[in-house]
Design an enzyme around this catalytic site. Structure first.
Site, PDB file in Angstrom:
ATOM      1  N   PRO A   1       0.279  -1.229  -0.307  1.00 52.28           N
ATOM      2  CA  PRO A   1      -0.476  -0.126  -0.191  1.00 52.28           C
ATOM      3  C   PRO A   1       0.819   1.726   0.009  1.00 52.28           C
ATOM      4  CG  PRO A   1       0.100  -1.139   2.026  1.00 52.28           C
ATOM      5  CD  PRO A   1       0.752  -2.405   1.433  1.00 52.28           C
ATOM      6  N   HIS A   2       0.328   2.043  -0.752  1.00 50.84           N
ATOM      7  CA  HIS A   2       1.172   4.170  -1.124  1.00 50.84           C
ATOM      8  C   HIS A   2       0.542   4.911  -1.463  1.00 50.84           C
ATOM      9  CE1 HIS A   2       1.449   1.468  -4.863  1.00 50.84           C
ATOM     10  NE2 HIS A   2       1.171   2.422  -5.275  1.00 50.84           N
ATOM     11  N   CYS A   3       0.617   6.042  -1.259  1.00 54.07           N
ATOM     12  CA  CYS A   3      -0.046   7.402  -1.561  1.00 54.07           C
ATOM     13  C   CYS A   3       1.404   8.790  -1.190  1.00 54.07           C
ATOM     14  CB  CYS A   3      -0.588   6.723  -0.784  1.00 54.07           C
ATOM     15  SG  CYS A   3      -1.154   7.347   0.447  1.00 54.07           S
TER      16      CYS A   3
END
Length: 150
Positions: free
Chosen positions: A64-66
């Site tokens: 998960p990344h942002c």
């Protein structure tokens, strides 16, 4: 630049408790030691990213990344769940290993995509999923990163 530079023992949780995607994301976010408001904002950003397409890359691994204004530098965390959960991964298999990456929107050092790529490269190595399952302490996780030199 090597992955090991970004990880410290306090951002590693080898015993995640959550039993769904949202709970796991919240646990990973809590490792970053942000304010409650920042944690809420980051959770919404990660959920938005997951709605575009799962960050479950297969082999029991998700990244998960942002990008978000709640951090002023690239931040990472690692979590492991003993009983894998459905994360809508591309191989439709449940996920046990979670690498969280959060970077500010404008990042002078431009490390976000290289770090994402290095984690993906690490996870493609055939022995890595098994070894991630066998580590018993955060220091062993860091030793694995040192050994792999990605």
């Amino acid at each position: 630049m090597e992955l090991r530079e970004f990880f410290t023992e306090d951002v590693i949780n080898l015993d995640l408790k959550g039993d769904n995607k949202d709970a796991i994301l919240k646990e990973l976010i809590s490792l970053l030691d942000l304010s409650e408001k920042s944690e809420g904002i980051l959770f919404k950003m990660l959920k938005r990213r997951e709605n575009l397409g799962s960050t479950g890359i297969g082999k029991g691994i998700a990244i998960p990344h942002c990008r978000s204004l709640v951090v002023n530098r690239l931040r990472v965390a690692f979590g492991r769940k003993a009983e894998p959960i459905d994360f809508k991964a591309i191989d439709d298999k449940p996920v046990s290993f979670f690498f969280l990456i959060v970077a500010p929107p404008l990042e002078v050092s431009n490390q976000y995509l290289p770090v994402l790529g290095k984690i993906a490269q690490l996870c493609r190595e055939s022995d890595v999923p098994k070894r991630l399952g066998a580590i018993e302490s955060p220091s062993e996780f860091l030793e694995l990163l040192d050994e792999k030199q990605v």
